[in-house]
Every structure is written in structure tokens, then in C-alpha cells.
Design a protein around this motif. Structure first.
Motif, PDB file in Angstrom:
ATOM      1  N   GLN A   1       0.750  -1.324  -0.258  1.00 55.57           N
ATOM      2  CA  GLN A   1      -0.124   0.242  -0.069  1.00 55.57           C
ATOM      3  C   GLN A   1       1.272   0.906  -0.338  1.00 55.57           C
ATOM      4  OE1 GLN A   1      -1.788  -1.257   4.096  1.00 55.57           O
ATOM      5  NE2 GLN A   1      -3.319  -2.136   3.035  1.00 55.57           N
ATOM      6  N   GLN A   2       2.566   1.023   0.881  1.00 56.54           N
ATOM      7  CA  GLN A   2       2.934   2.361   0.286  1.00 56.54           C
ATOM      8  C   GLN A   2       3.323   2.671  -0.649  1.00 56.54           C
ATOM      9  OE1 GLN A   2       5.815   1.673   3.821  1.00 56.54           O
ATOM     10  NE2 GLN A   2       3.597   1.999   5.597  1.00 56.54           N
ATOM     11  N   LEU A   3       3.895   1.807  -1.106  1.00 57.68           N
ATOM     12  CA  LEU A   3       4.533   1.918  -2.523  1.00 57.68           C
ATOM     13  C   LEU A   3       3.890   2.087  -3.626  1.00 57.68           C
ATOM     14  CD1 LEU A   3       6.231  -1.604  -2.659  1.00 57.68           C
ATOM     15  CD2 LEU A   3       7.502   1.074  -2.984  1.00 57.68           C
ATOM     16  N   PHE A   4       2.137   1.895  -3.488  1.00 60.53           N
ATOM     17  CA  PHE A   4       0.541   2.360  -4.273  1.00 60.53           C
ATOM     18  C   PHE A   4       0.746   3.888  -3.811  1.00 60.53           C
ATOM     19  CE2 PHE A   4      -3.066   3.431  -5.496  1.00 60.53           C
ATOM     20  CZ  PHE A   4      -3.892   3.127  -6.587  1.00 60.53           C
ATOM     21  N   ILE A   5       0.802   4.052  -2.232  1.00 62.87           N
ATOM     22  CA  ILE A   5       0.719   5.977  -2.518  1.00 62.87           C
ATOM     23  C   ILE A   5       1.545   6.612  -3.308  1.00 62.87           C
ATOM     24  CG2 ILE A   5       1.752   7.232  -0.664  1.00 62.87           C
ATOM     25  CD1 ILE A   5      -0.381   5.543   1.470  1.00 62.87           C
ATOM     26  N   ALA A   6       3.103   5.975  -2.828  1.00 67.86           N
ATOM     27  CA  ALA A   6       3.883   6.419  -4.133  1.00 67.86           C
ATOM     28  C   ALA A   6       4.066   7.116  -5.150  1.00 67.86           C
ATOM     29  CB  ALA A   6       4.773   5.773  -3.717  1.00 67.86           C
ATOM     30  N   ALA A   7       3.113   5.374  -5.877  1.00 67.30           N
ATOM     31  CA  ALA A   7       3.008   5.980  -7.188  1.00 67.30           C
ATOM     32  C   ALA A   7       1.600   6.577  -7.582  1.00 67.30           C
ATOM     33  CB  ALA A   7       2.605   4.344  -7.467  1.00 67.30           C
ATOM     34  N   MET A   8       0.874   6.882  -6.364  1.00 68.43           N
ATOM     35  CA  MET A   8      -0.205   7.700  -6.935  1.00 68.43           C
ATOM     36  C   MET A   8      -0.196   9.251  -6.387  1.00 68.43           C
ATOM     37  SD  MET A   8      -3.640   7.723  -4.544  1.00 68.43           S
ATOM     38  CE  MET A   8      -5.214   8.808  -4.425  1.00 68.43           C
ATOM     39  N   ILE A   9       1.586   9.594  -5.492  1.00 70.04           N
ATOM     40  CA  ILE A   9       2.236  10.445  -5.135  1.00 70.04           C
ATOM     41  C   ILE A   9       2.982  11.162  -6.894  1.00 70.04           C
ATOM     42  CG2 ILE A   9       3.886  12.057  -4.377  1.00 70.04           C
ATOM     43  CD1 ILE A   9       2.665  10.927  -1.836  1.00 70.04           C
ATOM     44  N   ARG A  10       3.611  10.475  -7.484  1.00 68.22           N
ATOM     45  CA  ARG A  10       4.159  10.505  -8.555  1.00 68.22           C
ATOM     46  C   ARG A  10       3.126  11.173  -9.944  1.00 68.22           C
ATOM     47  NH1 ARG A  10       6.993   5.997  -7.225  1.00 68.22           N
ATOM     48  NH2 ARG A  10       5.610   4.880  -8.951  1.00 68.22           N
ATOM     49  N   LYS A  11       2.098   9.962  -9.837  1.00 62.02           N
ATOM     50  CA  LYS A  11       1.261  10.275 -11.006  1.00 62.02           C
ATOM     51  C   LYS A  11       0.217  12.077 -10.780  1.00 62.02           C
ATOM     52  CE  LYS A  11      -1.985   9.261 -14.217  1.00 62.02           C
ATOM     53  NZ  LYS A  11      -2.145   8.542 -14.595  1.00 62.02           N
ATOM     54  N   ALA A  12      -0.283  12.351  -8.981  1.00 60.95           N
ATOM     55  CA  ALA A  12      -0.442  13.943  -8.820  1.00 60.95           C
ATOM     56  C   ALA A  12       0.027  15.025  -9.424  1.00 60.95           C
ATOM     57  CB  ALA A  12      -1.183  13.759  -7.430  1.00 60.95           C
ATOM     58  N   THR A  13       1.992  15.031  -9.071  1.00 61.79           N
ATOM     59  CA  THR A  13       2.375  15.651  -9.362  1.00 61.79           C
ATOM     60  C   THR A  13       3.308  16.099 -10.605  1.00 61.79           C
ATOM     61  OG1 THR A  13       4.606  14.273  -8.269  1.00 61.79           O
ATOM     62  CG2 THR A  13       2.889  15.967  -6.664  1.00 61.79           C
ATOM     63  N   SER A  14       3.173  14.529 -11.268  1.00 60.73           N
ATOM     64  CA  SER A  14       3.943  14.927 -12.707  1.00 60.73           C
ATOM     65  C   SER A  14       3.350  15.618 -13.912  1.00 60.73           C
ATOM     66  CB  SER A  14       3.434  13.118 -13.385  1.00 60.73           C
ATOM     67  OG  SER A  14       2.054  13.012 -14.020  1.00 60.73           O
ATOM     68  N   LYS A  15       4.417  16.092 -14.752  1.00 57.09           N
ATOM     69  CA  LYS A  15       3.755  17.554 -15.603  1.00 57.09           C
ATOM     70  C   LYS A  15       2.286  16.897 -16.669  1.00 57.09           C
ATOM     71  CE  LYS A  15       9.060  18.347 -16.106  1.00 57.09           C
ATOM     72  NZ  LYS A  15       9.881  18.479 -17.255  1.00 57.09           N
ATOM     73  N   GLY A  16       2.401  15.810 -16.327  1.00 58.24           N
ATOM     74  CA  GLY A  16       0.512  15.394 -17.402  1.00 58.24           C
ATOM     75  C   GLY A  16      -0.037  15.262 -16.702  1.00 58.24           C
ATOM     76  N   ILE A  17      -0.079  16.016 -15.219  1.00 58.19           N
ATOM     77  CA  ILE A  17      -0.887  15.914 -14.946  1.00 58.19           C
ATOM     78  C   ILE A  17      -1.101  17.442 -13.998  1.00 58.19           C
ATOM     79  CG2 ILE A  17      -2.179  16.098 -12.313  1.00 58.19           C
ATOM     80  CD1 ILE A  17      -2.543  13.815 -13.944  1.00 58.19           C
ATOM     81  N   LEU A  18      -0.235  18.143 -13.903  1.00 64.30           N
ATOM     82  CA  LEU A  18       0.057  19.641 -13.946  1.00 64.30           C
ATOM     83  C   LEU A  18       0.349  20.622 -14.535  1.00 64.30           C
ATOM     84  CD1 LEU A  18       3.398  19.308 -11.095  1.00 64.30           C
ATOM     85  CD2 LEU A  18       1.327  19.898 -10.852  1.00 64.30           C
TER      86      LEU A  18
END
Length: 494
Positions: free
Chosen positions: A250-267
């Protein structure tokens, strides 16, 4: 811990976890606001109405811990307790199950450093056996829950008194002051993942969980909605089936979620940012407003993904029941780091500037005692000839939960070393007081009965925190030692 279970419907209540991944809400909200910058100021006015704001200050009372102040820092450290509600009410009915009592099987303490250059989330296992302190009930079983000193599963605190009781329990067990709290539900999690367009994870081997009717093929997956919920709730059909191993996933999923939310494609997509924040805030109950979250986000703009760490409270089997856990002494080092605003043991922080001096944490763990300070009655006597010295000591004792019955001038003056006097029949109470008063000696005095005496000397150094409960013994779980750390850069697909 492994448990037996029969065949259950998809998304059924047991096994009771879906879980700790919801701490991603707290981190990704703050980190997304960092990327949005000025746009956040425009967005938060539109989103503020989504949040259910609820203060719990009155329920927490005034007898609370005090963390070490920041040293020459622009900001104070912030500790936020993030909880996941397993309610089936309203839009959460899709999860299934007939659970009546609402619990928080997800609880993570999120610490943001005073220099705003690092953060870490500490998962608290739901099966931890802890003492739940007195708290106001929200379960309809009376007005106040009275602690009898016995141990209960940690997640029962949420059932008894909601977020406030959980915060009080964490503060009681860790001596860490919680500044804010966040509660989010099932629907909020799935909506956040969908708003991001899914979260990418890599599954090393095929999963076939017949208990929850959940299956995944080996390889990379972009998980959305209920499939993402399936993945983070999954326990059986993978690995050793323990809650500890699921926490890592689950902690690894959190890490992936943070990376996605702060990625250039989202920002670079204001519409995606708004969709994510809209989904998150609609499921949020907290004492914070969107404006305060936005302010916090701007403050943590120097935190790199490598400086966001995750770990779990080290535990071992509870000797009374192998399906329950107690914290090991290694947990003391974690809470000391939080209280003094230090990195976690083993955490390496890459700073963007020279850090200001910070307090050096004590190397000694928080001492354990059998009797809680709240159950110890004390008469405070001045041994210096100054009633003000006794009043200072009395206030420090009250702050740690002791029952101060009176404050008086003692018969002696010129006392240099503080002394704890206790009746031998109240030896555990005497041990608690003597352990708490820094540098004090102790003396047995027949006939004092249940009220102890503290003679305050000129060497007064204050009252330290103590931890209540047996140390126990047993085989350490995988999370015990060494401390396992992951960061937001940890990627199962790397």
C-alpha cells in the motif's frame, strides 16, 4: 498476521482492510497545491464548500502533549493524523458488507518538518494493542468512554469516539501532539484514482484471491476505481497473507499515486487538477480548510519526492494473542524523531539549503511504566522554601496527566535533590512518578496510602513522558528491525 476465513463476497467487510493508502490524500493534496501555485488560490474558493469541516478541539481537552518547538525555523513542524473511514453509508454502499460500526483501519501520522524540506508517513497497524484513554463517545453507547487501563485493538478508538478518540489515543501512546486530522472514505479513494486517470503498478506474479474474489495477471497495470480498491485491500492469494506485507504494498501504491499527481501530465492540465481536488475534497472530513491546505502546499514546495518517506510502527506478536500486535522498543525512536522534528531513523534527507540547528533527539527510549500518570495522586511539597517552585512542578505534573491534590511548603528547606515518597503498597504508582520526574530519587514511607509526595529540590529539571503498558515478548514481525523505509520514488515498475 494470518487469519482463517471462509469464502466471502467481493468487497465484503472481512477481511477488514482497504486501507492505509488513503494517506495519499493528505500528501497529494499538499503536493498538488505546490505544483498548481497561483492557480490554487483560485481553485480553493470553488472547492472549499466540498469539505466537511469539523473541529475536535473541545473533545480533545487541554491535557495534551507539547512537541519540541522549531529552532530558528520559519515554520513550526506539522503533525497530521490521516484516517480512512470504512462506512458503507451513502455513496460507499458499492463496497458491500453489512458492517454497522464504523472503524478506521487506516491510520497514518503525517509529519512535515519545520524547514519544510522533508515529510514522512507512519502507518499505525490496526491490530496494535493499546490503552484507549477517556474520550467522548460517538457510537451511541453513552456519553463518555472511561478507560480501565486494559488493552484494546487500536482501530476500536474510531468506533468508540471517531477522529477525536483516535487522535487522543495516538497522543496518549506516543506523546506526540497532533495538530490536524483528515478522514476520507471509500468513494473518495476511488474517485481520486479515477481523476488521475489511474495509477500504474507492476505486479510481479499473478494473484488469485478466492477469499475476496480478486485476481490480477502478472505485469504492469494502470489501476482505476474499484480495481485500485481491490488491489490495496488485497491480503490473501499473495505473499504470506500478512497485514505487514500488505502495508508495504500500500505504501508503494501511495508513492505511485504521489508521482502521478505531481507529474507534468497532471500539473499541465488544470482540468485534471480540479477533477482530482474536487474528488478528494468531497469525501473529506477535517479541521482544515482548503485555504489552509493551499498555504501548507506552498510551504512544502522544496520537498522532493526522495524526501517523502513511509514506514510502519515496528511491532511484534502480542504474547496473549498471536493475531494481535504490540509495539517494540524501536517505536520509541520513531516518536522521539517526530517530537523533536528529526528525520526517521535511517532516513537521509537531501536539503536544498543549509538547515538551521535543530534539537538533538534523546538516545534513550521513552520509559515504560505499569500505572498511568492519570491514576497517580500527588501532594507536591516545596523543599526549597519557595512555593513558586512547587507550583512550577505541580503544573508540569498536571501537563503529564498526574492528579495533583495539593501544593504546599514542605517542612524542610535547602533540599537539593527532588524526592518521590510513596507507600510500599503503591509501589507501581511510586515507580511511575519517580520515572517521570527527571533526576528524582525515591523513598518508601509507610502510611502515605494512595497519595504520593513529591519534595521538589533545587535540582528540578521537569517531568518526562512515560509510556504505559507491558513490554511483552515474542517473535518480531518483519516490520520490527531494522526500520523499513520507502520513499515517493520507490517504484515497483522500475
Amino acid at each position: 498476521m494470518r487469519r482463517s476465513a471462509g469464502i466471502r463476497a467481493r468487497h465484503a467487510r472481512a477481511p477488514r482492510v482497504w486501507h492505509r493508502v488513503l494517506v495519499a490524500l493528505g500528501l497529494t493534496l499538499a503536493m498538488t497545491f505546490v505544483g498548481v501555485g497561483a492557480a490554487a488560490a483560485l481553485l480553493y474558493r470553488r472547492l472549499d464548500g466540498n469539505i466537511t469541516q469539523k473541529s475536535i478541539d473541545e473533545a480533545l481537552g487541554t491535557d495534551r502533549p507539547t512537541n519540541a518547538p522549531a529552532v530558528e525555523e520559519k515554520h513550526e513542524p506539522v503533525d497530521i493524523l490521516v484516517m480512512g473511514s470504512d462506512t458503507r453509508a451513502g455513496d460507499n454502499g458499492f463496497v458491500g458488507g453489512d458492517e454497522v460500526d464504523e472503524r478506521s483501519d487506516t491510520t497514518i501520522l503525517l509529519h512535515l518538518s519545520g524547514d519544510r524540506q522533508s515529510a514522512y508517513g507512519i502507518s499505525i497497524p490496526r491490530d496494535s494493542m493499546v490503552e484507549i484513554p477517556d474520550c467522548e463517545r460517538t457510537d451511541g453507547k453513552g456519553r463518555t468512554y472511561r478507560s480501565d487501563g486494559s488493552l484494546h485493538m487500536f482501530n476500536e478508538a474510531f468506533t468508540i469516539g471517531g477522529a477525536a478518540c483516535t487522535v487522543k489515543t495516538v497522543e496518549h501512546m506516543t506523546d506526540v501532539r497532533i495538530e490536524d486530522y483528515v478522514v476520507v472514505d471509500f468513494k473518495g479513494f476511488t474517485s481520486m484514482v479515477d481523476a488521475l486517470g489511474g495509477v500504474r503498478v507492476c505486479i510481479p506474479e499473478a494473484i488469485n484471491d478466492r477469499t475476496g474474489n480478486i485476481s490480477f495477471a502478472a505485469g504492469p497495470h494502470n489501476l482505476k476505481g474499484e480495481k485500485a480498491l481491490d488491489y490495496v485491500r488485497l491480503r490473501y492469494g499473495i505473499g504470506d497473507g500478512t497485514d505487514t506485507q500488505r502495508t508495504v504494498r500500500q505504501q508503494l501504491f501511495i508513492a505511485a499515486m504521489i508521482r502521478k499527481a505531481t507529474s507534468k501530465g497532471i500539473l499541465a492540465r488544470p482540468d485534471k487538477i480540479y477533477s482530482f481536488l474536487d474528488a478528494a475534497t468531497k469525501s473529506l472530513t477535517t479541521d482544515m480548510s482548503i485555504s489552509s491546505l493551499a498555504k501548507l502546499g506552498r510551504e512544502v514546495q522544496n520537498i522532493g519526492l526522495g524526501n517523502i518517506a513511509f514506514t510502519t510502527v515496528p511491532t511484534q506478536e502480542w504474547p496473549v494473542d498471536r493475531n494481535r500486535l504490540i509495539w517494540t522498543s524501536a517505536a520509541d525512536g520513531i516518536w522521539e524523531a517526530v517530537r523533536t522534528d528529526q528525520p526517521l531513523p535511517g532516513q537521509k534527507v537531501k536539503r536544498t539549503s543549509t538547515p538551521s540547528p535543530t534539537p538533538t533527539p534523546s538516545t534513550a527510549p521513552t520509559p515504560r511504566v505499569q500505572t498511568a500518570p492519570k491514576d497517580v495522586k500527588v501532594k507536591v511539597l516545596s523543599g526549597t522554601g519557595s512555593l513558586a517552585d512547587a507550583e512550577t512542578a505541580a503544573e508540569a505534573l498536571r501537563a503529564r496527566g498526574f492528579q495533583v491534590e495539593s501544593v504546599e511548603l514542605g517542612e524542610q528547606t535547602g533540599v537539593t535533590a527532588s524526592v518521590v515518597r510513596y507507600d510500599p503498597r503503591w509501589d507501581e504508582s511510586g515507580r511511575t512518578l519517580a520515572t517521570s520526574v527527571i533526576g528524582a530519587t525515591s523513598e518508601q514511607v509507610e502510611g502515605l496510602w494512595g497519595t504520593l509526595e513529591l519534595v521538589v529540590g533545587s535540582d528540578w529539571k521537569g517531568v518526562r513522558a512515560v509510556r504505559v503498558g507491558a513490554t511483552g515478548s515474542g517473535k518480531p514481525s518483519p516490520s520490527a528491525t531494522p526500520l523499513e523505509l520507502r520513499t515517493a520514488l520507490s517504484d515497483t515498475c522500475a
